[in-house]
Write an enzyme that holds these catalytic residues in place. Structure first.
Site, PDB file in Angstrom:
ATOM      1  N   HIS A 130     -18.502  52.606 -12.507  1.00  0.00           N
ATOM      2  CA  HIS A 130     -19.135  51.675 -11.564  1.00  0.00           C
ATOM      3  C   HIS A 130     -18.205  51.114 -10.489  1.00  0.00           C
ATOM      4  CE1 HIS A 130     -17.313  48.654 -14.214  1.00  0.00           C
ATOM      5  NE2 HIS A 130     -17.473  47.798 -13.236  1.00  0.00           N
TER       6      HIS A 130
HETATM    7  C1  UD1 Z   1     -19.440  43.604 -10.343  1.00  0.00           C
HETATM    8  C2  UD1 Z   1     -18.017  43.077 -10.198  1.00  0.00           C
HETATM    9  C3  UD1 Z   1     -17.074  43.965 -10.991  1.00  0.00           C
HETATM   10  C4  UD1 Z   1     -17.529  44.102 -12.419  1.00  0.00           C
HETATM   11  C5  UD1 Z   1     -18.975  44.525 -12.495  1.00  0.00           C
HETATM   12  C6  UD1 Z   1     -19.463  44.498 -13.907  1.00  0.00           C
HETATM   13  C7  UD1 Z   1     -17.442  42.000  -8.061  1.00  0.00           C
HETATM   14  C8  UD1 Z   1     -16.781  42.171  -6.759  1.00  0.00           C
HETATM   15  N1  UD1 Z   1     -17.584  43.112  -8.799  1.00  0.00           N
HETATM   16  O1  UD1 Z   1     -19.484  44.887  -9.784  1.00  0.00           O
HETATM   17  O2  UD1 Z   1     -15.780  43.389 -10.983  1.00  0.00           O
HETATM   18  O3  UD1 Z   1     -16.720  45.068 -13.055  1.00  0.00           O
HETATM   19  O4  UD1 Z   1     -19.785  43.634 -11.713  1.00  0.00           O
HETATM   20  O5  UD1 Z   1     -20.546  45.340 -14.102  1.00  0.00           O
HETATM   21  O6  UD1 Z   1     -17.848  40.911  -8.409  1.00  0.00           O
HETATM   22  N2  UD1 Z   1     -27.267  46.214  -8.671  1.00  0.00           N
HETATM   23  C9  UD1 Z   1     -28.572  46.337  -9.101  1.00  0.00           C
HETATM   24  N3  UD1 Z   1     -29.021  45.490 -10.088  1.00  0.00           N
HETATM   25  C10 UD1 Z   1     -28.240  44.549 -10.662  1.00  0.00           C
HETATM   26  C11 UD1 Z   1     -26.926  44.406 -10.199  1.00  0.00           C
HETATM   27  C12 UD1 Z   1     -26.458  45.240  -9.216  1.00  0.00           C
HETATM   28  O7  UD1 Z   1     -29.305  47.198  -8.618  1.00  0.00           O
HETATM   29  O8  UD1 Z   1     -28.714  43.822 -11.559  1.00  0.00           O
HETATM   30  C13 UD1 Z   1     -26.775  47.144  -7.637  1.00  0.00           C
HETATM   31  C14 UD1 Z   1     -27.007  46.645  -6.223  1.00  0.00           C
HETATM   32  O9  UD1 Z   1     -27.307  47.762  -5.429  1.00  0.00           O
HETATM   33  C15 UD1 Z   1     -25.632  46.100  -5.845  1.00  0.00           C
HETATM   34  C16 UD1 Z   1     -24.682  47.010  -6.605  1.00  0.00           C
HETATM   35  O10 UD1 Z   1     -25.360  47.306  -7.817  1.00  0.00           O
HETATM   36  O11 UD1 Z   1     -25.409  46.118  -4.463  1.00  0.00           O
HETATM   37  C17 UD1 Z   1     -23.340  46.376  -6.907  1.00  0.00           C
HETATM   38  O12 UD1 Z   1     -23.516  45.126  -7.598  1.00  0.00           O
HETATM   39  P1  UD1 Z   1     -22.407  43.964  -7.447  1.00  0.00           P
HETATM   40  O13 UD1 Z   1     -22.759  42.842  -8.314  1.00  0.00           O
HETATM   41  O14 UD1 Z   1     -22.129  43.692  -6.026  1.00  0.00           O
HETATM   42  O15 UD1 Z   1     -21.090  44.665  -7.975  1.00  0.00           O
HETATM   43  P2  UD1 Z   1     -20.850  45.501  -9.297  1.00  0.00           P
HETATM   44  O16 UD1 Z   1     -20.556  46.905  -8.902  1.00  0.00           O
HETATM   45  O17 UD1 Z   1     -21.933  45.249 -10.272  1.00  0.00           O
HETATM   46  N1  UDP Z   2     -21.648  47.655 -21.506  1.00  0.00           N
HETATM   47  C1  UDP Z   2     -22.957  47.596 -21.980  1.00  0.00           C
HETATM   48  N2  UDP Z   2     -23.846  48.542 -21.546  1.00  0.00           N
HETATM   49  C2  UDP Z   2     -23.503  49.554 -20.690  1.00  0.00           C
HETATM   50  C3  UDP Z   2     -22.163  49.598 -20.224  1.00  0.00           C
HETATM   51  C4  UDP Z   2     -21.271  48.629 -20.641  1.00  0.00           C
HETATM   52  O1  UDP Z   2     -23.284  46.732 -22.779  1.00  0.00           O
HETATM   53  O2  UDP Z   2     -24.357  50.381 -20.357  1.00  0.00           O
HETATM   54  C5  UDP Z   2     -20.713  46.595 -21.927  1.00  0.00           C
HETATM   55  C6  UDP Z   2     -19.496  47.117 -22.631  1.00  0.00           C
HETATM   56  O3  UDP Z   2     -19.520  46.727 -23.984  1.00  0.00           O
HETATM   57  C7  UDP Z   2     -18.315  46.479 -21.929  1.00  0.00           C
HETATM   58  C8  UDP Z   2     -18.904  45.633 -20.831  1.00  0.00           C
HETATM   59  O4  UDP Z   2     -20.289  45.957 -20.755  1.00  0.00           O
HETATM   60  O5  UDP Z   2     -17.547  45.664 -22.753  1.00  0.00           O
HETATM   61  C9  UDP Z   2     -18.167  45.958 -19.587  1.00  0.00           C
HETATM   62  O6  UDP Z   2     -18.899  45.704 -18.458  1.00  0.00           O
HETATM   63  P1  UDP Z   2     -18.663  46.503 -17.101  1.00  0.00           P
HETATM   64  O7  UDP Z   2     -18.163  47.868 -17.398  1.00  0.00           O
HETATM   65  O8  UDP Z   2     -19.915  46.361 -16.335  1.00  0.00           O
HETATM   66  O9  UDP Z   2     -17.575  45.615 -16.346  1.00  0.00           O
HETATM   67  P2  UDP Z   2     -15.989  45.470 -16.373  1.00  0.00           P
HETATM   68  O10 UDP Z   2     -15.569  45.200 -17.763  1.00  0.00           O
HETATM   69  O11 UDP Z   2     -15.403  46.719 -15.813  1.00  0.00           O
HETATM   70  O12 UDP Z   2     -15.745  44.332 -15.462  1.00  0.00           O
END
Ligand code: UD1
Ligand code: UDP
Length: 354
Positions: free
Chosen positions: A202
């Site tokens: 991601h």
């Molecule tokens: C965010 C965090 C990242 C973290 C991750 C955990 C920042 C800058 N990034 O990244 O550090 O590792 O969360 O998962 O804060 N979207 C949906 N539905 C949702 C959420 C997101 O469709 O419920 C899509 C949207 O198109 C959005 C994109 O995902 O633009 C990115 O979401 P965003 O929250 O900006 O960043 P993450 O990649 O989730």
């Molecule tokens: N995770 C989950 N479902 C998924 C992928 C990840 O429950 O489909 C959990 C996993 O246990 C992990 C946490 O989400 O500990 C990590 O979240 P993510 O990878 O979104 O963010 P990051 O840790 O990189 O910030």
């Protein structure tokens, strides 16, 4: 003491769950959800799986640019902090929700506790790195998951309020590992234990960069052709970009692309995987704790100890390297329990002044 906890993304719900239970007996806990994650499988499923009550406030900020998200959160959080007048604000990890919470509180002279302080990859092009540095600068309590995190802060001249507590995600994992075993996810996907590779991707540099995402998909397709069964619960960001680049339909029979999973289903799937390929910080740690070999599809990781111990290897997005590691990686024999035990208890004791 009144504590306001600020969460917004899936890993933050996981970190908040065990710590809030630990603090409940001694403090009034008010929960703000920024709304950064909002889809059922990125949000509500974690509240259900982990028994987290409804947030007291939901800012419903949703998706957008970094400035939009952070700005909306700053405004919304400030209003609540002025109204609630907490003694302490707790923030988790390194997301936009983290930095918005820390900055809003610090500007109002409210004490800030940062859970997962001190992590660095020394690359400011990564948005999480900026969030980490700014949040640490605003924090009064810096709860570090590893010794490396403590050392990083020392190098920046931050020594006051720094505590080595271990990782709160270990508490979440220990509490839920057995419960997760009841999940039927393996049967539902037709998988057998230790016979498949789990994949999560991601990070913006792996999804928003077409070349990197193509390389990763090339590696998965090739591994499938070589007979490896692969399960890929994809973050919505990744799903969106796979569609944009026209890559969703080319994965082949052995690669199963599914919706993101709730915590319990994911934990079971990870625990029984032969290996995991990921760019997630949380998944790297979960894999280490569960002793599942991990390849991290990044140039660097803040969780360097997992690499030093031989359970995690950095591949970047070079398809050949990913394939080679997925087929041949053997984890090290060393296991140093890097993330410790009882982080939530330690944090609670420090906040209570014991
Ligand atoms: C965010 C965090 C990242 C973290 C991750 C955990 C920042 C800058 N990034 O990244 O550090 O590792 O969360 O998962 O804060 N979207 C949906 N539905 C949702 C959420 C997101 O469709 O419920 C899509 C949207 O198109 C959005 C994109 O995902 O633009 C990115 O979401 P965003 O929250 O900006 O960043 P993450 O990649 O989730
Ligand atoms: N995770 C989950 N479902 C998924 C992928 C990840 O429950 O489909 C959990 C996993 O246990 C992990 C946490 O989400 O500990 C990590 O979240 P993510 O990878 O979104 O963010 P990051 O840790 O990189 O910030």
């Amino acid at each position: 003491m009144k504590i306001i906890s600020i969460v917004g993304t899936r890993p933050q719900f996981i970190k908040y769950a065990p710590l809030s239970k630990e603090l409940k007996g001694t403090h009034r806990d008010v929960l703000i959800h920024t709304g950064q994650h909002y889809d059922y499988y990125m949000n509500k499923v974690f509240f259900d799986d982990l028994g987290i009550p409804e947030p007291d406030y939901n800012l419903e900020v949703g998706s957008g640019t970094h400035a939009y998200q952070t700005g909306e959160m700053l405004k919304g959080i400030e209003d609540i902090l002025i109204k609630e007048k907490p003694d302490l604000v707790m923030v988790y990890g390194d997301t936009n929700s983290t930095v918005a919470g820390a900055l809003s509180a610090a500007k109002l002279h409210i004490k800030v506790a940062h859970v997962e302080a001190g992590l660095r990859i020394f690359d400011k092009s990564v948005p999480e790195e900026i969030n980490r540095v700014l949040t640490d600068y605003c924090s009064d309590y810096l709860f570090c998951p590893t010794q490396t995190a403590v050392d990083n802060l020392k190098q920046e001249g931050i020594t006051e309020g720094v505590y080595l507590t271990g990782d709160v995600m270990v508490d979440a994992l220990n509490f839920n590992k057995e419960i997760a075993e009841q999940s039927k996810i393996l049967d539902n996907l037709g998988l057998t234990s230790k016979n498949y590779i789990l994949v999560t991707i991601h990070r913006d540099f792996n999804t928003d960069n077409r070349n990197n995402l193509e390389n990763i998909i090339t590696a998965l397709i090739k591994l499938g052709e070589l007979g490896e069964r692969i399960v890929f619960p994809a973050h919505p960001r990744t799903v969106k970009l796979l569609k944009t680049y026209g890559l969703s339909n080319s994965l082949g029979e052995m690669v199963t692309l599914i919706e993101p999973l709730g915590y319990l289903e994911f934990l079971k799937l990870l625990n029984h995987a032969r290996m995991v390929l990921t760019d997630s910080g949380g998944v790297q740690r979960d894999a280490y704790v569960l002793k599942v070999p991990c390849a991290t599809l990044m140039k660097y990781t803040p969780w360097v100890e997992t690499v030093d111990d031989g359970w995690n290897v950095l591949t970047g997005t070079d398809a050949k390297k990913v394939i080679d590691i997925a087929l041949n990686f053997k984890p090290g024999h060393r296991y140093s329990d890097i993330f410790g035990q009882g982080a939530c208890k330690k944090i609670s004791c420090i906040i209570n002044g014991y």
